[in-house]
Design a protein around this motif. Structure first.
Motif, PDB file in Angstrom:
ATOM      1  N   VAL A 102      71.730  33.693  26.746  1.00 45.48           N
ATOM      2  CA  VAL A 102      71.952  35.141  26.699  1.00 45.48           C
ATOM      3  C   VAL A 102      71.183  35.944  27.747  1.00 45.48           C
ATOM      4  N   LEU A 103      70.249  35.337  28.445  1.00 47.70           N
ATOM      5  CA  LEU A 103      69.396  36.097  29.363  1.00 47.70           C
ATOM      6  C   LEU A 103      70.171  36.762  30.489  1.00 47.70           C
ATOM      7  N   ARG A 104      71.138  36.106  31.024  1.00 48.21           N
ATOM      8  CA  ARG A 104      71.907  36.679  32.136  1.00 48.21           C
ATOM      9  C   ARG A 104      72.543  38.011  31.746  1.00 48.21           C
ATOM     10  N   GLU A 105      72.898  38.143  30.506  1.00 48.58           N
ATOM     11  CA  GLU A 105      73.548  39.366  30.046  1.00 48.58           C
ATOM     12  C   GLU A 105      72.555  40.525  29.917  1.00 48.58           C
ATOM     13  N   PHE A 106      71.279  40.222  29.641  1.00 44.30           N
ATOM     14  CA  PHE A 106      70.319  41.270  29.332  1.00 44.30           C
ATOM     15  C   PHE A 106      69.230  41.477  30.381  1.00 44.30           C
ATOM     16  N   GLN A 107      69.146  40.630  31.387  1.00 49.62           N
ATOM     17  CA  GLN A 107      68.015  40.693  32.314  1.00 49.62           C
ATOM     18  C   GLN A 107      67.968  41.973  33.135  1.00 49.62           C
ATOM     19  N   SER A 108      69.075  42.661  33.303  1.00 48.19           N
ATOM     20  CA  SER A 108      69.077  43.893  34.091  1.00 48.19           C
ATOM     21  C   SER A 108      68.724  45.117  33.251  1.00 48.19           C
ATOM     22  N   MET A 109      68.614  44.971  31.948  1.00 45.28           N
ATOM     23  CA  MET A 109      68.286  46.112  31.087  1.00 45.28           C
ATOM     24  C   MET A 109      66.817  46.489  31.242  1.00 45.28           C
ATOM     25  N   LYS A 110      66.548  47.786  31.345  1.00 45.86           N
ATOM     26  CA  LYS A 110      65.177  48.280  31.538  1.00 45.86           C
ATOM     27  C   LYS A 110      64.272  47.919  30.357  1.00 45.86           C
ATOM     28  N   VAL A 111      64.794  47.995  29.145  1.00 48.14           N
ATOM     29  CA  VAL A 111      63.962  47.707  27.982  1.00 48.14           C
ATOM     30  C   VAL A 111      63.482  46.251  28.001  1.00 48.14           C
ATOM     31  N   ALA A 115      59.606  45.063  28.302  1.00 47.78           N
ATOM     32  CA  ALA A 115      59.061  44.122  27.312  1.00 47.78           C
ATOM     33  C   ALA A 115      58.307  42.999  28.013  1.00 47.78           C
ATOM     34  N   PHE A 116      58.851  42.482  29.096  1.00 48.24           N
ATOM     35  CA  PHE A 116      58.166  41.414  29.828  1.00 48.24           C
ATOM     36  C   PHE A 116      56.876  41.914  30.477  1.00 48.24           C
ATOM     37  N   PHE A 117      56.845  43.152  30.926  1.00 54.94           N
ATOM     38  CA  PHE A 117      55.592  43.711  31.451  1.00 54.94           C
ATOM     39  C   PHE A 117      54.536  43.759  30.350  1.00 54.94           C
ATOM     40  N   GLY A 118      54.933  44.172  29.152  1.00 54.65           N
ATOM     41  CA  GLY A 118      53.995  44.219  28.026  1.00 54.65           C
ATOM     42  C   GLY A 118      53.508  42.840  27.623  1.00 54.65           C
ATOM     43  N   ILE A 119      54.403  41.872  27.640  1.00 55.17           N
ATOM     44  CA  ILE A 119      54.020  40.495  27.301  1.00 55.17           C
ATOM     45  C   ILE A 119      53.008  39.979  28.310  1.00 55.17           C
ATOM     46  N   ARG A 120      53.204  40.282  29.587  1.00 51.96           N
ATOM     47  CA  ARG A 120      52.242  39.836  30.614  1.00 51.96           C
ATOM     48  C   ARG A 120      50.853  40.397  30.353  1.00 51.96           C
ATOM     49  N   ALA A 121      50.774  41.666  29.953  1.00 49.44           N
ATOM     50  CA  ALA A 121      49.470  42.279  29.669  1.00 49.44           C
ATOM     51  C   ALA A 121      48.800  41.587  28.486  1.00 49.44           C
TER      52      ALA A 121
END
Length: 186
Positions: A102-111, A115-121
């Motif tokens: 499912v990632l290809r469908e959602f990877q361009s979404m800002k949310v 979320a990935f920026f928050g996970i990195r922190a």
């Protein structure tokens, strides 16, 4: 036999939980592995955690998998190692398999990107906690600090890649431990 099977199930479920609820890879899992295996279950000691990290870093493969395998082996031999390894790997395998579809469908979404920026922190905070915990348990040696700092400064000045920095720091650690051993012997 029943007690051993119960322990094997506990090992599997413990590492399944660690693998399922930890983001950021092996270094982020170290505090959880320490809490579960030392404080909660009493399978190993705090000193063993330092040895596990050293061994897990020096062997090929992810540090969390190597650590789980080592703890499982310590507690229940080969079968314990197998249960711990499967437990820590299974959640990631299942999640990555599901996300791949499912990632290809959602990877361009800002949310999703936020979320990935928050996970990195969060991952950075867990890694720093693990480093701080290991630092507190290690013997302090001013010579090793000076040599490691010099290695980082030299690497920064020479604008070298990360691999060379790691090699320089490993050499610095070896040199510092050799100096400490010689001082202790005399």
């Amino acid at each position: 036999m029943e007690n051993r099977n119960k322990t094997l199930l506990e090992i599997f479920l413990t590492f399944l939980r660690i693998g399922a609820f930890t983001f950021g890879g092996g270094y982020a899992m170290i505090p959880l592995i320490q809490k579960e295996t030392v404080e909660k279950h009493g399978w190993i000691s705090d000193k063993d955690i330092l040895e596990i990290v050293a061994i897990a870093e020096s062997t090929p493969g992810p540090i969390a998998v190597n650590s789980a395998t080592f703890v499982g082996y310590r507690v229940c031999g080969f079968t314990g190692a197998l249960c711990a390894t499967l437990g820590v790997v299974l959640p990631s395998f299942l999640v990555i398999t599901a996300i791949a579809f499912v990632l290809r469908e959602f990877q361009s979404m800002k949310v999703v990107q936020y979320a990935f920026f928050g996970i990195r922190a969060g991952v950075l905070a867990l890694i720093l906690k693990a480093l701080w915990s290991m630092y507190r348990q290690c013997p302090k040696n001013p010579v090793s600090y000076a040599i490691a700092a010099g290695s980082f400064i030299l690497a920064a000045i020479l604008n070298v890649n990360v691999l060379l920095v790691l090699i320089l720091c490993a050499a610095a650690g070896f040199l510092a431990s050799t100096i400490s051993l010689r001082r202790a012997e005399s």
